[in-house]
Structure formats: structure tokens, C-alpha cells
Write an enzyme that holds these catalytic residues in place. Sequence first.
Site, PDB file in Angstrom:
ATOM      1  CB  SER A   1       0.666 -10.203   4.455  1.00  0.00           C
ATOM      2  OG  SER A   1      -0.238 -11.859   4.098  1.00  0.00           O
ATOM      3  N   GLY A   2       2.600 -12.655   4.807  1.00  0.00           N
ATOM      4  CA  GLY A   2       3.184 -13.692   4.166  1.00  0.00           C
ATOM      5  C   GLY A   2       1.798 -14.766   2.925  1.00  0.00           C
TER       6      GLY A   2
ATOM      7  CG  ASP B   1       3.517   4.849  -6.106  1.00  0.00           C
ATOM      8  OD1 ASP B   1       2.959   5.944  -5.146  1.00  0.00           O
ATOM      9  OD2 ASP B   1       2.957   4.299  -5.921  1.00  0.00           O
TER      10      ASP B   1
ATOM     11  CB  CYS C   1      -6.064   5.836  -1.995  1.00  0.00           C
ATOM     12  SG  CYS C   1      -3.629   6.760  -1.768  1.00  0.00           S
TER      13      CYS C   1
ATOM     14  CB  VAL D   1      -3.344 -12.652  15.694  1.00  0.00           C
ATOM     15  CG1 VAL D   1      -3.829 -13.519  15.081  1.00  0.00           C
ATOM     16  CG2 VAL D   1      -5.095 -12.343  16.249  1.00  0.00           C
TER      17      VAL D   1
ATOM     18  CD  GLU E   1       2.298   1.869  -2.212  1.00  0.00           C
ATOM     19  OE1 GLU E   1       3.228   2.548  -2.686  1.00  0.00           O
ATOM     20  OE2 GLU E   1       0.933   2.677  -1.406  1.00  0.00           O
TER      21      GLU E   1
END
Length: 613
Positions: A377-378, A102, A2, A291, A79
Site C-alpha cells: 500500500s501507499g 521470521d 496473524c 477501487v 513481518e
Amino acid sequence: MCGITGWVSYQRDLAGQRPTVDAMTETMSCRGPDDRGTWISGPAALGHRRLAIIDLPGGRQPMTVEAPGGTVAMVYSGETYNFTELRAELAGRGHRFTTDSDTEVVLHGYLEWGAAVAERLNGMYAFAIWDDREKKLVMVRDRMGIKPFYYYPTADGVLFGSEPKAILANPLAERTVTLDGLRELLVMVKTPGHGFWDGMHEVEPGTVVTVDRSGIRTHRYWSLETRPHTDDKEATIRHVRTLLDDIVRRQLVADVPRCTLLSGGLDSSAMTALAAQQLARTGETVRSFAVDFVGQAENFVADELRGTPDTPFVHDVARTSGTEHQDIVLDSDQLADPEVRSRVIAARDLPAGFGDMDASLYLLFKAIRAHSTVALSGESADEVFGGYLQFFDPEARKGLTFPWLESFGRHFGDDEAILGEDLKHSLDLASYVADSYATASGEVRRLDGESDFESRMRTISYLHLTRFVRILLDRKDRASMAVGLEVRVPFCDHRLVEYVYNAPWALKSFDGREKSLLREATADVLPRSVYDRVKSPYPSTQDPAYAVALQKNVKEVLAQPSHPVFELVSRSVLEEAVRIDTPQITQASRRGLERALDLALWIDMYRPTLKLT
């Protein structure tokens, strides 16, 4: 995920300021396209824009609880991955819940433990709580600084927001940038707490900021601490894998479509493979996205940074892990589009300067958002496990400056090159960097008996985890949230960061390669091609048409001789840059063009007051 904002003013009733609070809140609409809410009570106002991820109908904000002595209200972004366990513990202590979100767990955690609730959270978060019982505001940010959080002290309180734009929407906030802000923009080092805009600050990672009538106080609840590492190689590898399995399991929890970002490097491949393995147990398939650029694979030219194109490795992982994969293929017209550049700058609130890599990241996230709301993501594995070239560079290991700066100019050019000579002198970036480096390296505690070499490698790791990764995390957050996509970063779980940080370099590179621990911990789920692949950074287009488009756009700026960007940028340097023949346009000269365009457009969009003395 958010966007949050708010205003505390102890000398007024903010009920009459609802239009301003609404305006602050609406600047966060990109971060929260699903819902909005404001709450005002006396000296406090909270605003929230929601991207619904967990408990879609029940997680509306601002969220309030009536406690003995007054209302406690909260706006929350992020989160909390261990909220299920915390909910059970709080229920055992007598708390009752009306939602499955949460957010409600964190709010009740504050009622139970006060600001110390932060120490119990595992996740990425930035939240603010107005405690009417004590007429105080409590602002909390996650340990690694994954979620952004800014505040701006006023004469009688404070303004705050997920992004500067929320604060700048209030007339009390001045749009001023000083030499110090420009230094922070240009040196490629993230100073903790620095907000770029004059008078603005970040809530530092791992920190609680409390505001009451007596002023503003900060308390650090977490920092990267030096501890002995007692596990041998095999035990260390096993523990890393155990942690990764738990982290990925937690971060796959969502009530909306999920996916992974896949580059074909070790980091994203390992994370994608682990996610695919876990979801396969419930019959689900991972979606993955990568990508690419038109003609990149066919016309790729290896250089010192990037030895191989990504696409073949991406497809190997997709086949091995059985993902539902899609390549997002971009062309140079898209990358050089001024409208895309303006959206990137609007997302960051500053001319950040990653050029086509900023544009491609934004366009990748925009394309993904049509299919998924959450992406894993890494990001950050290089900082955690030691993956960058500078970890192995003898010059960087000497400890004379931030290690990535040793090679940055060689690969990307000098950020000062396009500046006017007077401004260069006033900025004195060399002194700024030296002072910043002395402060940062002085924060690292050496273990008793630790060798000089191991101590130096510990410092290099610390600098990456506290001064470099935060630049990339901010870039990732703003580009993704600009299109309403939540990107999670499993490698930033603080348990993993703490454990690997304290593993000696001899373990992190036990086979003489980068990221040895991660490679071995996930070897069973990786295709051999990725296991053997040498580190390759986020891709950048090699298409000459992109540089030609940049020159065309810069010529349009040069056609405006009175443009205020020339208070910063040397007109003669730009004129020379647009005369270079396409084959002679280097990465450094291209970067100068990109930086000039970013600065010019940022000035047009934000109309900042520049204080250059």
C-alpha cells in the site's frame, strides 16, 4: 500476519481456563484463517491464529524454546523484513533453527538480546513473550504502530490481544465506555496508548511493556527524534530512492501471491512502479487493484479535495508498469448495505466513522483476497513527505490546533452536530483537543538555529506521524485483516521516516509542490500524468443513491424510539436530516447519517455500558 492473544494471572493456574483462552483466540480467526494454537503453563496462556505468509509449514505458533531455567514461549503477528540478516547473525552466535520463519528468528533474538531485540527489527510487528525463567510477560510493538496491540490490566495480571475483541471475550474485561472514550472517538486525533474501552490500553508504538508480579512497566525503545540533515537536494533525492528500492525489495518477500493497491496518486503509483521494476528482473508481473464506483469516472464532479477521478491515472500506471490490473467497481447498494457496515464495525470494535470510505476499503480488500494474500500500500506517504493540503494551509501553519482539524469540518462537517446538547456540554471536545495538542506539540525538539517557519513545519510533520497516521494505519489493518489480507506499508519503514522527517521543509517542497522528494526520487518510473497530478485523497462515492439509502436506514433507527443510541444522538437532528431532499444532502449531512448508523449498530452489536457523567 496473524492474531495474538493471551492471559497472565499470577494467582491461578490457567490450565482450568482453556475454554476462555480458546474463546479469546477464536475472536482472531479472521486475522488468521490458516491455523490456530494455544499454549498454557501455570499462570500464563497464549493464543494464536495464523495467516501463513512465510515458511507455510514451519511457522506454527505459539512457538517455544527450552532454555536453561525454563521455557520461553511466543506469539507473534506481523513481518520482520530483515530476518534473513538476523538469522545469519544469530547462527554465528551459536543459535540453531528448525524452520525458515521470521517468528523463530525473533524468538531466538529475544534469547540472545532480551527485549532489546526490538531495536534490531525492521518491520511491522506485535508480539508477546512469556519468559518462564523470570515469570514475566514481554509485549513489543513496532515503531510506527502498524500492527495493533492492546492490553487490559487485571487484579493479578493482564489480558492482551491484537484487537479489543480478544480481550472482551474474557469475562474479566468490562465493556464500558466513558466520556473519555467518546472524546477519543470523535476528535480525529489518536492519543498514544488510549484503548477506547475503559481500562484498556494500547501498547504504544516503539514500546516494550513488561508484566511481572511487581506490576506493569513500559520502556520506549524508539521515538521520532530531531536530528540535523546535512545532505543537499540531489543527495537527499538519491538517498530516498536508495531507501525505497531496498524497502520495496524486502517487502515483496512472501511465499504467497502478492499485489499492490493502486489509486493513481503519486504514492501508490511510485510504490507499484518500483515493485514492477524489481519483479520484472525475475520475469514476474505485479498484480494491481483499484477501487472505483459505478458511474464515477463519467459523472465525476471536482471539488476542493478531489480535482480528478482516479481511474484514468490508475490505467496510465498499469500500462506504463505492465501490471496485471483489475478495477473493483462498487455500487451504492453495496456501500450502504447494513451487513457491510456491521462487518466494518466488527473489524474495528468501535463506530469509527469514515462512512462509505470504510465500506469501500473493506469491500476492496475482500475482493482482492480472492486473488492475493499480501498487498503493498501507499499509505503514510502523505504524512512522511508532506502531501496533505493542510501542510500548505496558512491557517493550519499558525499552530493553533492539529493542522488537519483546520479544514476537517469544512470538508466533512462537525462530528458533534448529531449529538445531544447535554452530551456536547459534558464532552467539552474543544478543551480535550486543546490539551491533546499542547501535549503533542510539546514533544517536538527544535534544532539549534532552526527558523520559526522550519520549526513549525517540523511540528506539523511530527503531529501527522504520531497523532494522525495511526488512525489510518489502524483502519487499514482492521479492514484488511477482517478478510485475512496482509497489507504492507513501505512508506512506514522507520529508516525512511527518520530520514525524511529531518529533511527541512525547504527540501520537502523544493518545487513548491507537495511531496517533492518522492516525486523526483521516482520520476523515472512514473507516467507523466501521475508526475503532474495534484494530490487527491482516497475516493468517496458521489452517487446520490447512496445518500438516499442512508436516509432509509436512519428512518429504521428512528422507528425505534427507545433505542439506546438516543442517549448519544439527537433525535430531532436525525429527523431533520432524513427530510432533506437528495440534491441538498451535503457531505456534512451525509457524514452525520453515517455516524448515527455506526453508533446505533455498534450499540446493538457490543451492548456497551455507557458512562456519560
